[in-house]
Write a protein that holds these residues in place. Sequence first.
Motif, PDB file in Angstrom:
ATOM      1  N   PHE A 251      -3.583 -12.563 -22.502  1.00 24.16           N
ATOM      2  CA  PHE A 251      -4.330 -11.521 -21.788  1.00 24.16           C
ATOM      3  C   PHE A 251      -3.732 -11.276 -20.400  1.00 24.16           C
ATOM      4  N   LEU A 252      -3.411 -12.337 -19.682  1.00 25.33           N
ATOM      5  CA  LEU A 252      -2.827 -12.200 -18.345  1.00 25.33           C
ATOM      6  C   LEU A 252      -1.442 -11.564 -18.407  1.00 25.33           C
ATOM      7  N   ALA A 253      -0.727 -11.794 -19.499  1.00 29.93           N
ATOM      8  CA  ALA A 253       0.586 -11.163 -19.659  1.00 29.93           C
ATOM      9  C   ALA A 253       0.444  -9.646 -19.686  1.00 29.93           C
ATOM     10  N   VAL A 254      -0.602  -9.147 -20.340  1.00 32.32           N
ATOM     11  CA  VAL A 254      -0.843  -7.701 -20.367  1.00 32.32           C
ATOM     12  C   VAL A 254      -1.275  -7.200 -18.990  1.00 32.32           C
ATOM     13  N   ILE A 255      -2.065  -8.002 -18.273  1.00 31.83           N
ATOM     14  CA  ILE A 255      -2.451  -7.643 -16.906  1.00 31.83           C
ATOM     15  C   ILE A 255      -1.193  -7.422 -16.056  1.00 31.83           C
ATOM     16  N   GLY A 256      -0.220  -8.305 -16.213  1.00 35.09           N
ATOM     17  CA  GLY A 256       1.040  -8.157 -15.485  1.00 35.09           C
ATOM     18  C   GLY A 256       1.783  -6.891 -15.891  1.00 35.09           C
ATOM     19  N   ALA A 257       1.796  -6.609 -17.183  1.00 34.60           N
ATOM     20  CA  ALA A 257       2.481  -5.414 -17.675  1.00 34.60           C
ATOM     21  C   ALA A 257       1.851  -4.141 -17.122  1.00 34.60           C
ATOM     22  N   TYR A 258       0.567  -4.181 -16.842  1.00 33.99           N
ATOM     23  CA  TYR A 258      -0.143  -3.015 -16.319  1.00 33.99           C
ATOM     24  C   TYR A 258       0.131  -2.779 -14.832  1.00 33.99           C
ATOM     25  N   CYS A 259       0.798  -3.719 -14.189  1.00 37.50           N
ATOM     26  CA  CYS A 259       1.101  -3.575 -12.756  1.00 37.50           C
ATOM     27  C   CYS A 259       2.317  -2.665 -12.608  1.00 37.50           C
ATOM     28  N   GLU A 260       2.064  -1.364 -12.601  1.00 41.85           N
ATOM     29  CA  GLU A 260       3.129  -0.363 -12.630  1.00 41.85           C
ATOM     30  C   GLU A 260       3.297   0.262 -11.241  1.00 41.85           C
ATOM     31  N   LEU A 261       4.298  -0.188 -10.512  1.00 43.38           N
ATOM     32  CA  LEU A 261       4.509   0.289  -9.141  1.00 43.38           C
ATOM     33  C   LEU A 261       4.978   1.736  -9.108  1.00 43.38           C
ATOM     34  N   SER A 262       5.746   2.168 -10.109  1.00 43.82           N
ATOM     35  CA  SER A 262       6.280   3.535 -10.107  1.00 43.82           C
ATOM     36  C   SER A 262       5.170   4.579 -10.194  1.00 43.82           C
ATOM     37  N   ALA A 263       4.069   4.241 -10.899  1.00 41.98           N
ATOM     38  CA  ALA A 263       2.959   5.186 -11.032  1.00 41.98           C
ATOM     39  C   ALA A 263       2.307   5.470  -9.687  1.00 41.98           C
ATOM     40  N   VAL A 264       2.334   4.473  -8.803  1.00 44.68           N
ATOM     41  CA  VAL A 264       1.756   4.653  -7.462  1.00 44.68           C
ATOM     42  C   VAL A 264       2.677   5.519  -6.611  1.00 44.68           C
ATOM     43  N   THR A 265       3.977   5.227  -6.643  1.00 47.45           N
ATOM     44  CA  THR A 265       4.925   5.961  -5.794  1.00 47.45           C
ATOM     45  C   THR A 265       5.097   7.417  -6.242  1.00 47.45           C
ATOM     46  N   GLU A 266       4.914   7.681  -7.549  1.00 45.69           N
ATOM     47  CA  GLU A 266       5.070   9.048  -8.047  1.00 45.69           C
ATOM     48  C   GLU A 266       4.022  10.005  -7.483  1.00 45.69           C
ATOM     49  N   LEU A 267       2.877   9.469  -7.075  1.00 50.52           N
ATOM     50  CA  LEU A 267       1.824  10.300  -6.496  1.00 50.52           C
ATOM     51  C   LEU A 267       2.071  10.617  -5.026  1.00 50.52           C
ATOM     52  N   LYS A 268       3.107   9.968  -4.462  1.00 49.92           N
ATOM     53  CA  LYS A 268       3.515  10.195  -3.070  1.00 49.92           C
ATOM     54  C   LYS A 268       2.360   9.956  -2.093  1.00 49.92           C
ATOM     55  N   ASP A 269       2.008  10.960  -1.288  1.00 48.78           N
ATOM     56  CA  ASP A 269       0.999  10.766  -0.241  1.00 48.78           C
ATOM     57  C   ASP A 269      -0.347  10.327  -0.818  1.00 48.78           C
ATOM     58  N   ILE A 270      -0.734  10.923  -1.923  1.00 41.74           N
ATOM     59  CA  ILE A 270      -2.014  10.560  -2.547  1.00 41.74           C
ATOM     60  C   ILE A 270      -1.974   9.122  -3.025  1.00 41.74           C
ATOM     61  N   GLY A 271      -0.838   8.740  -3.652  1.00 38.80           N
ATOM     62  CA  GLY A 271      -0.700   7.375  -4.142  1.00 38.80           C
ATOM     63  C   GLY A 271      -0.757   6.350  -3.026  1.00 38.80           C
ATOM     64  N   MET A 272      -0.062   6.623  -1.926  1.00 42.75           N
ATOM     65  CA  MET A 272      -0.059   5.695  -0.801  1.00 42.75           C
ATOM     66  C   MET A 272      -1.435   5.619  -0.149  1.00 42.75           C
ATOM     67  N   THR A 273      -2.120   6.779  -0.078  1.00 42.57           N
ATOM     68  CA  THR A 273      -3.472   6.790   0.486  1.00 42.57           C
ATOM     69  C   THR A 273      -4.413   5.939  -0.368  1.00 42.57           C
ATOM     70  N   LEU A 274      -4.332   6.120  -1.673  1.00 38.62           N
ATOM     71  CA  LEU A 274      -5.157   5.326  -2.587  1.00 38.62           C
ATOM     72  C   LEU A 274      -4.840   3.841  -2.458  1.00 38.62           C
ATOM     73  N   PHE A 275      -3.541   3.519  -2.380  1.00 40.78           N
ATOM     74  CA  PHE A 275      -3.125   2.124  -2.292  1.00 40.78           C
ATOM     75  C   PHE A 275      -3.624   1.477  -1.004  1.00 40.78           C
ATOM     76  N   LEU A 276      -3.465   2.163   0.119  1.00 37.52           N
ATOM     77  CA  LEU A 276      -3.914   1.610   1.400  1.00 37.52           C
ATOM     78  C   LEU A 276      -5.433   1.492   1.444  1.00 37.52           C
ATOM     79  N   PHE A 277      -6.119   2.489   0.915  1.00 36.80           N
ATOM     80  CA  PHE A 277      -7.585   2.489   0.906  1.00 36.80           C
ATOM     81  C   PHE A 277      -8.114   1.327   0.061  1.00 36.80           C
ATOM     82  N   ALA A 278      -7.639   1.224  -1.175  1.00 35.17           N
ATOM     83  CA  ALA A 278      -8.100   0.159  -2.067  1.00 35.17           C
ATOM     84  C   ALA A 278      -7.656  -1.210  -1.562  1.00 35.17           C
ATOM     85  N   GLY A 279      -6.412  -1.299  -1.114  1.00 31.59           N
ATOM     86  CA  GLY A 279      -5.883  -2.576  -0.639  1.00 31.59           C
ATOM     87  C   GLY A 279      -6.621  -3.100   0.573  1.00 31.59           C
ATOM     88  N   SER A 280      -6.898  -2.238   1.547  1.00 31.05           N
ATOM     89  CA  SER A 280      -7.609  -2.685   2.754  1.00 31.05           C
ATOM     90  C   SER A 280      -9.043  -3.082   2.427  1.00 31.05           C
TER      91      SER A 280
END
Length: 380
Positions: A276-305
């Motif tokens: 199960f954890l192996a699939v959790i790791g596979a779901y960690c897709e960094l490119s999907a975040v960067t493809e959204l550009k400003d929106i992706g970074m905003t979401l990442f900073l908002f959720a991360g903080s």
Amino acid sequence: MDFITNPIYVLAVLCLMVILAIYVGKTKFGKQFGAALLVILFTAILANLKLIPSASNSIDLYDGIFKYIAPISIFNLLLNVNLTSIKKAGFPMIGLFLVGSMATTLGILLSWAVLSPGNVLGEDGKVIAGMLTGTYTGGSVNFNAVALEYGFHEKGILYAGTIAVDNVITTLWIMATLTIPIFLRRVWKGKTNLKSPTSTNDEVHDYDESIDLTSLKWLVFLGVAAYFISEALSGLLPKIPSILILSTIGIVLAQTKFVANLKGSHSLGLYLVYIFLAVIGAYCELSAVTELKDIGMTLFLFAGSAVLLHGIIIILIGGLLYRDWEMIAIVSQANIGGGTTAIALAETFDRRELILPAILVGTLGNTLGTYLGFFVIYIL
């Protein structure tokens, strides 16, 4: 490369990563991280290198592992748990879980005030804040409950991007909670340890790492049959989550002499958790975040903080009350990642007496998260 999405190929790779993580986890270097963290890291690397499917091109195998393997892994682990374990660990964990839930809500509101994600996300930002509050209180059930209420699932790219950010943040927090106890024990000495003495078996059935054919045939049958029964009963009683019914069946069976004498339920359950954890790791897709550009970074900073603030608050309050860093990490993971990942932490830390409380607080999170999600939307 059609074979990349071949379920047999992917399953073989996941199993190989589990083998590799367990071997590396036994080395002097690997012991600092543990097999659970290593298997996440290994599959995350492979997914981001496009060697196995990730969240954006998920396959039915991943859905099957989430739907079947994860619940059955919990069932098998519960076959080693005695009800008396909740006497010591249950109430402190429930109290801390409520603290963590409030910390999540506060983290979302503070992050909103500081980062002003609404400037980039518009009115959708409030719904996203509610979805994240829900999922970081108890899991993805709450995330989707809020999304469905506001029709957010129809917003294609933004919905997928929010899921991608959630997956990345959740994976990073699993890594964090696996390492936080090691760091905190060095800088803030613990004063409370709820772990049962290893010399007694009053609270948790002792287990034999070996497994024989007789035990294996019964464990497989019990896991599959219990899952079927829990799903059937959940259909008749829709207000009761199937995982709660499955957990109850496991707990009841664990009290019987026949099941207590079966060998290898812990090993089998832990192996399934690693898958199960192996699939959790596979779901960690960094490119999907960067493809959204400003929106992706905003979401990442908002959720991360928001998650970071949750962690700071629960560590400070938990440290003042208990200073049992492993328990605090497990509770925090129950908030951010849900009950299954919390159980994985309990197993990694060898805190078997915290497995049942982790199940209970995970269920509590499923109940509480949606309400807090709607509350945040109302406040904003």
